[in-house]
Design a protein around this motif. Structure first.
Motif, short mmCIF file in Angstrom:
data_model
loop_
_atom_site.label_atom_id
_atom_site.label_comp_id
_atom_site.label_asym_id
_atom_site.label_seq_id
_atom_site.Cartn_x
_atom_site.Cartn_y
_atom_site.Cartn_z
N GLU A 34 8.21 -11.95 14.42
CA GLU A 34 7.84 -12.81 13.31
C GLU A 34 6.61 -12.25 12.59
N VAL A 35 6.71 -12.12 11.27
CA VAL A 35 5.61 -11.56 10.47
C VAL A 35 5.35 -12.49 9.28
N ALA A 55 14.65 -6.31 3.98
CA ALA A 55 15.32 -5.07 4.36
C ALA A 55 15.14 -4.00 3.28
N LEU A 56 15.21 -4.40 2.01
CA LEU A 56 15.02 -3.45 0.93
C LEU A 56 13.60 -2.90 0.92
N ALA A 57 12.62 -3.79 1.12
CA ALA A 57 11.22 -3.33 1.15
C ALA A 57 10.98 -2.36 2.30
N LEU A 58 11.56 -2.66 3.47
CA LEU A 58 11.39 -1.76 4.62
C LEU A 58 12.08 -0.42 4.37
N ALA A 59 13.26 -0.45 3.74
CA ALA A 59 13.96 0.80 3.46
C ALA A 59 13.17 1.67 2.50
N ILE A 60 12.56 1.06 1.47
CA ILE A 60 11.76 1.82 0.51
C ILE A 60 10.52 2.40 1.19
N ALA A 61 9.83 1.59 1.99
CA ALA A 61 8.64 2.09 2.69
C ALA A 61 9.01 3.17 3.69
N GLY A 86 0.78 -1.22 0.00
CA GLY A 86 0.00 0.00 0.00
C GLY A 86 0.82 1.27 0.00
N VAL A 87 2.05 1.22 -0.49
CA VAL A 87 2.91 2.42 -0.55
C VAL A 87 2.97 2.88 -2.00
N ARG A 88 2.49 4.08 -2.28
CA ARG A 88 2.42 4.57 -3.66
C ARG A 88 3.81 5.00 -4.14
N LEU A 89 4.25 4.37 -5.24
CA LEU A 89 5.56 4.69 -5.81
C LEU A 89 5.49 4.99 -7.29
N ALA A 90 4.31 4.89 -7.90
CA ALA A 90 4.18 5.02 -9.35
C ALA A 90 4.64 6.38 -9.86
N ASP A 91 4.45 7.43 -9.07
CA ASP A 91 4.80 8.78 -9.51
C ASP A 91 6.00 9.33 -8.74
N ALA A 97 2.62 -3.12 9.44
CA ALA A 97 1.70 -2.85 10.56
C ALA A 97 2.43 -2.93 11.92
N ARG A 98 3.41 -3.81 12.04
CA ARG A 98 4.14 -3.94 13.28
C ARG A 98 5.09 -2.76 13.51
N LEU A 99 5.52 -2.12 12.44
CA LEU A 99 6.52 -1.06 12.58
C LEU A 99 5.92 0.33 12.57
#
Length: 455
Positions: free
Chosen positions: A443-444, A375-381, A349-354, A452-454
């Motif tokens: 654990e997720v 780790a990469l997904a968390l860094a981008i979010a 649910g993180v908008r990155l298209a624009d 949601a946990r972070l």
């Protein structure tokens, strides 16, 4: 036209790289696209001559009676280099070391030759690219002078073999195999035919004299080892020496090793005093800061049997100019980063298209394994939300296209290394096993649950 039932005896040509056979000579093999690898080998359809039994080099023995003394590795004294080799140099083995120009290959191997000369007797360094005086200056700079270390500058194979007969070294270092030519073989200097002939001759001498031989090889602009593919088959160990010019970090990897694991890595730092091993390199790949910042997450990668902490950073900015958003990657697999971007937007649910998205690793290390996906997904979010991750957190896990987080191999060792480095929490997939002392597991099941946990 040949008579019916009579086979043609036209000369046959075979590619030395892939075995493709053709009746006519061609400059480029149609099968593997290698240049200069097609050579005349005989006649098509000619009958095979009978081969009678001949003398053997050694009597066949039951495998349990074969002596192992000649295959024992002898440590060089450089711990990181010995780790990559699987314990040290094996007498009679032939090694191929390749890397970009100026990365530090010659400096490291000069130090190896110095250590071997001091511990095991005469070593011989033959340089085909530099004069003996230039190599002597480098040896003085790194403190690699020794009475048992011999140096020669030659570009003829016969002269190299004459030096070997004269010195009788336990270790021969040839820098490089592309600069030495054999007068008995036609072909341009550094070409496939010459390189194959030189490597074959030196391999035979190494095994006959029980002399360890290290061949330095050039690389192409694509990073592959220059010369015929058969060169890598001739040798026992293939080592790549990697590093960015603007970074002091150098990584040594074994891509082929007949005497040990082929996935180990050695870490070195290059400086005024030469190439120095780094036994605990995690600090090189993680930023040291007093407080967490958005767009940064630490993971634990496995290089062979060694767990290494590595930091992944991301920057998400509003795309300007009305064109397509930019995607820039450094030290990571660009295809995998593109996939993680899509999963973060669709499943997280993180908008990155624009938005412009930039992703990079810290310290010049290259991260390719899927364990860094989370780790990469968390860094981008984190960068998109402009909210930092909690201090002391590491993330380990592979992210699937449906957003699920999968377990990766060696989780126990990864978590133990994170705990040793002082990290107190780890975001991991479900059923990742017990937590080491001093670290708490979060654990997720999927990417949405992790966010949601972070936040």
């Amino acid at each position: 036209m040949p008579a019916s039932g009579v086979k043609s005896t036209r000369p046959a040509h075979r590619c030395t790289e892939c075995g493709y056979t053709s009746a006519k000579w061609v400059g480029r093999c149609p099968e593997c696209q290698a240049w200069g690898s097609v050579q005349e080998v005989g006649a098509i359809g000619s009958p095979l001559r009978a081969v009678s039994a001949g003398p053997v080099s050694a009597k066949a023995l039951p495998i349990g009676q074969v002596q192992l003394a000649g295959a024992r590795a002898v440590p060089t004294g450089i711990t990181e280099f010995d780790r990559v080799l699987g314990g040290g140099l094996v007498p009679g083995a032939v090694l191929l070391v390749a890397g970009e120009p100026g990365v530090g290959k010659s400096t490291l191997l000069l130090e190896v030759a110095h250590r071997v000369a001091a511990a095991n007797g005469p070593t011989l360094v033959v340089s085909g690219e530099e004069s003996a005086a230039q190599v002597r200056l480098r040896a003085e700079r790194i403190g690699a002078l020794h009475d048992q270390l011999y140096l020669a500058a030659e570009t003829e194979l016969s002269a190299v073999l004459a030096h070997v007969e004269d010195v009788s070294p336990t270790l021969l270092v040839l820098d490089s195999v592309q600069t030495v030519r054999s007068p008995a073989v036609d072909g341009t200097d550094g070409g496939a035919t010459q390189v194959r002939a030189v490597a074959s001759a030196l391999s035979a001498v190494a095994r006959n004299r029980n002399m360890t031989t290290i061949l330095v090889g050039h690389v192409t602009k694509d990073g592959a080892i220059a010369g015929p593919r058969a060169l890598e088959h001739l040798v026992d160990v293939v080592i790549s020496f990697d590093g960015e010019r603007h970074s002091t970090l150098r990584l040594v990897r074994a891509t082929k090793n007949r005497f040990g694991p082929a996935d180990e890595i050695g870490c070195f730092e290059i400086g005024d005093g030469g190439v120095v091993g780094v036994p605990d390199p995690s600090h090189l790949f993680v930023s040291r800061r007093s407080a967490p910042v958005p767009g940064s997450c630490v993971t634990v990668t496995m290089e062979g049997s060694r767990p290494l902490l590595a930091e992944v950073q991301a920057l998400v900015a509003t795309a300007g100019g009305g064109g397509s958003p930019r995607r820039a990657v450094s030290g990571l697999d660009s295809q995998r980063v593109a996939m993680i971007n899509a999963v973060v937007e669709r499943r997280g649910g993180v908008r990155l298209a624009d938005a412009d998205v930039f992703a990079a690793s810290v310290g010049g290390v290259r991260i390719a394994e899927p364990a860094a996906d989370l780790a990469l997904a968390l860094a981008i979010a984190s960068a998109s939300k402009d909210r930092p991750l909690p201090a002391g957190l590491v993330a380990i896990g592979e992210v699937g296209l449906s957003g699920e987080i999968r377990r990766v191999g060696g989780t126990g060792r990864r978590l133990a290394e994170a705990a040793r480095q002082g990290y107190t929490a780890a975001l991991v997939p479900e059923d990742s096993g017990p937590a080491p002392k001093g670290i708490r597991l979060i654990e997720v099941p999927d990417l949405g649950g992790a966010f949601a946990r972070l936040w």
